[in-house]
Design an enzyme around this catalytic site. Sequence first.
Site, PDB file in Angstrom:
ATOM      1  N   GLU A  16      -5.162   9.917   5.136  1.00 40.99           N
ATOM      2  CA  GLU A  16      -5.517  10.617   6.368  1.00 40.99           C
ATOM      3  C   GLU A  16      -4.524  11.706   6.714  1.00 40.99           C
ATOM      4  OE1 GLU A  16      -2.409   8.220   7.081  1.00 40.99           O
ATOM      5  OE2 GLU A  16      -4.240   7.006   7.191  1.00 40.99           O
ATOM      6  N   ALA A  34      -7.011   1.895   6.893  1.00 41.88           N
ATOM      7  CA  ALA A  34      -5.581   2.012   7.184  1.00 41.88           C
ATOM      8  C   ALA A  34      -5.370   2.341   8.663  1.00 41.88           C
ATOM      9  CB  ALA A  34      -4.962   3.074   6.265  1.00 41.88           C
ATOM     10  N   ASP A  44       0.813  -1.215   0.000  1.00 38.38           N
ATOM     11  CA  ASP A  44       0.000   0.000   0.000  1.00 38.38           C
ATOM     12  C   ASP A  44       0.849   1.268   0.000  1.00 38.38           C
ATOM     13  OD1 ASP A  44      -2.343  -1.414  -0.056  1.00 38.38           O
ATOM     14  OD2 ASP A  44      -2.669  -1.360   2.112  1.00 38.38           O
ATOM     15  N   ASP A  78      -5.170  12.884  23.101  1.00 37.68           N
ATOM     16  CA  ASP A  78      -3.839  12.734  22.522  1.00 37.68           C
ATOM     17  C   ASP A  78      -3.753  13.243  21.093  1.00 37.68           C
ATOM     18  OD1 ASP A  78      -2.954  11.665  24.849  1.00 37.68           O
ATOM     19  OD2 ASP A  78      -2.547   9.666  24.072  1.00 37.68           O
ATOM     20  N   ARG A 131       2.864   6.434  -2.510  1.00 38.35           N
ATOM     21  CA  ARG A 131       3.987   7.177  -3.107  1.00 38.35           C
ATOM     22  C   ARG A 131       3.728   7.487  -4.576  1.00 38.35           C
ATOM     23  NH1 ARG A 131       6.735   3.652   0.327  1.00 38.35           N
ATOM     24  NH2 ARG A 131       7.036   2.120  -1.322  1.00 38.35           N
TER      25      ARG A 131
END
Length: 266
Positions: free
Chosen positions: A125, A165, A50, A153, A55
């Site tokens: 994301e 993912a 993936d 967080d 990329r």
Amino acid sequence: MNRKIQFVKLFVNDNDHSREIASLVSEKLSRAGFEISSDHYDLAIAIGGDGSFLRMVKENDFDSNIYYVGINAGTLGFLQEVTLDNLDQFILVLQENSFMATDIGIQETKISTGEGEYFFYSLNEIVIRDLSLNTCHFDVLVEGSLLEHYVGDGMLIATSSGSTAYNLSFGGSIVFDDFHSLQLTPIAPLNSKVYRSLRNSVIIPENKLVVLLPKKGKNQLLITVDGENHSFDSVEKVETVVNKKKIRSLRFSSQFVDKVHDKFLS
């Protein structure tokens, strides 16, 4: 009507296994009448996992005028539609121009700071954390309406494509990738007498702008875009949306539900 594919570029992971597969793919494509090109091409093929697909799309600057597909030479390969077992059938479909293509919504993010504005595209994301990994404090707005005063967080904001993912690691939902949505998934939200934050993901339709406003003094942020870290001082706001930007991805293998079962359960 599909555009006829003639020129193909291969984007290959830097390992022996991927290079061996790339050599085989190049040979089979050439025999089938396709031309391997590095300049002008109709189809971009990622060979690897993936990460190679991510990329490839980034190297093409999320160009909407070409087709994208992946051949799995990695481990999970959720984004990779083609395997060695169905490679010949895939090439035949290309020859017959009978392939299926679908639009994938691309996340567009603008980060406004005291020094300027920064723009990013992402396929999967963005993740927003405090630069020193301390507790985050920011308001979350959707289309100008306050959703929550978030304390925790961090916040992961995933596309539908990215829902399978990193989003899954934080308990986010799986979303069919033919939806063009965003998903706000909190990372260790605080809930106490003092702070109240949503514990579950919120799925936002396309074209609806999500804005994060960091609390003053808490606006040094680490923002990860499809796995790449970027640090910012004096962040005034983060705006993100899935809007008009799309890429065209070839569909060849099993249905989405079958793929989820195969990759995560079988």
